[in-house]
Design an enzyme around this catalytic site. Structure first.
Site, PDB file in Angstrom:
ATOM      1  CE1 TYR A 122      -3.249   2.379  -0.113  1.00 37.18           C
ATOM      2  CE2 TYR A 122      -3.912   1.924   2.303  1.00 37.18           C
ATOM      3  CZ  TYR A 122      -4.555   2.832   1.591  1.00 37.18           C
ATOM      4  OH  TYR A 122      -5.074   3.881   1.423  1.00 37.18           O
ATOM      5  CB  SER A 123       3.516   2.492  -0.204  1.00 31.06           C
ATOM      6  OG  SER A 123       4.856   1.352  -0.400  1.00 31.06           O
ATOM      7  CB  CYS A 360      -4.493  10.659  -4.146  1.00 31.32           C
ATOM      8  SG  CYS A 360      -5.090  11.448  -2.402  1.00 31.32           S
TER       9      CYS A 360
END
Length: 405
Positions: A122-123, A360
């Site tokens: 999760y990056s 985002c």
């Protein structure tokens, strides 16, 4: 980009075949639109006061055109900055940080599994080659970090904010390190513990449910990574955070800080209500700093910056991959969220994440926020350490080793 409006009372304005349709049930929400307050409009959508139809990519394109100007923070007044620092200090006690992390990361493991890669990294991924899939790019990122850190078998490696264990397990399985990870997420801690047992890595890999401030400094680490974690530290605690890393790191060791950074050189958040939306629905307590301030705090803690790499467009592509995956699983996502302890808010959570991921992605594409990997060392003071006199660390002071042919 064509946008149509359905006004309170049912009257419609705009082309019949518009790519994006905004449906308003009351006039105050329409006033929010005219003021360019995108964050408030997003909140109205999450709270079901506004309906939005169209693909996420078209919706974000329309949102960008609705903004009155750049949303990058520009309020540099001394009073504003002082109040932001005071708020930051109050928002980041160990207890509040734990609650804030669990608010986001403990939504539902099954929910995240619908749109993350199989390793649940999760990056920001690293698209070393243009044709890579998300899963391939995430593995490339994990290996990129391990190469930058020059991991060697038997070294003590610490992963601060280990998530679902992607980097922790990759480093242990591919580089033979003794790996320790920490997280504040109960779900992530349980998941990584299961993987350690399943892979037979007990004794080589450990995961602890704890705050970074609680780490024992009596035994140093050869290498340290912090990936997607320091965004939760807060401006006021950044010097403490890097000082903790410096004390945990053995003299001559390397540390990698991988995290989201702000476009504005002054502390703040995205304007037009966008930062407020993220803080309320996604990352309470999250704060972004410009890389220049990050480097200043890092240096102030006695760490030497060795290499800084900007991966901003890589994160835009990563986020679009996540957004596309979630959009393709909306019915499944709704069912998964309804089974959680926050079932009553399942619809709100799903609507918030749809906007968060796509918003985002747009923000990284347009340069409103960024992503930097910062490699640093704790100099050991020994002029003979390393390949070059005065290196004072294992870093070779060339980039050749990072990008082997």
């Amino acid at each position: 980009m064509t946008v149509a409006l359905q006004l309170p009372g049912g009257r419609r304005a705009g082309p019949a075949n518009a790519a994006v349709i905004l449906r308003f049930s009351d006039w105050p929400a329409l006033a929010t639109l005219s003021a360019g307050q995108i964050g408030q409009l997003a909140e109205d959508y999450v709270e079901n006061r506004v309906g939005i139809e169209g693909s996420m990519r078209d919706i974000m394109l329309a949102a960008a055109h609705l903004l009155p100007g750049s949303p990058v923070a520009s309020d540099t007044g001394w009073w504003t900055q002082m109040m932001r620092r005071a708020k930051s200090l109050a928002a980041h006690s160990p207890q509040r940080d734990a609650r804030q992390i669990q608010f986001h990361y403990d939504v539902s493991d099954d929910f995240y599994a619908l749109w993350l890669d199989p390793r649940r990294v999760y990056s920001c991924a690293y698209y070393r080659e243009p044709g890579m899939s998300l899963a391939q790019a995430q593995e490339a990122k994990l290996d990129h970090i391990c190469r930058k850190l020059m991991l060697r078998a038997g070294e003590r490696f610490l992963d601060i904010g280990a998530g679902w264990g992607g980097l922790l397990l990759w480093a242990a399985e591919h580089y033979g390190v003794q790996a320790t990870g920490i997280t504040l997420s109960k779900n992530q801690h349980a998941h990584v513990h299961r993987l350690i047992e399943e892979k037979g890595l007990r004794g080589r890999v450990r995961i602890h449910l704890m705050d970074y401030r609680e780490l024992n400094e009596s035994q140093g680490f050869d290498k340290i990574a912090s990936v997607g974690m320091f965004e939760h530290v807060g401006q006021a605690n950044m010097p403490l955070y890097f000082a903790k890393i410096q004390r945990l790191l053995k003299p001559g060791g390397l540390a990698m800080n991988h995290g989201i950074t702000a476009a504005s050189v002054h502390p703040g958040q995205l304007g037009a209500g966008m930062g407020d939306f993220i803080g309320k629905y996604i990352f309470p307590g999250g704060e972004l700093l410009h890389t220049s301030q990050v480097l200043r705090d890092l240096a102030g803690a006695g760490l030497e910056m060795l290499d800084t790499e900007n991966l901003r467009p890589h994160y835009a592509r990563t986020l679009w991959a996540w957004s596309d995956a979630l959009e393709s699983h909306l019915p499944d996502a709704a069912r998964v969220l309804e089974r959680t302890g926050r079932a009553a808010e399942a619809g709100k959570v799903l609507r918030a994440y749809r906007l968060y991921l796509a918003g985002c992605a747009m923000s990284f594409e347009r340069g409103w926020i960024s992503l930097h990997q910062i490699l640093a060392a704790r100099p050991d003071g020994n002029m003979s350490t390393g390949a070059l006199r005065g290196a004072q660390s294992t870093y070779p002071f060339t980039r050749e080793y990072m990008y082997p042919s």
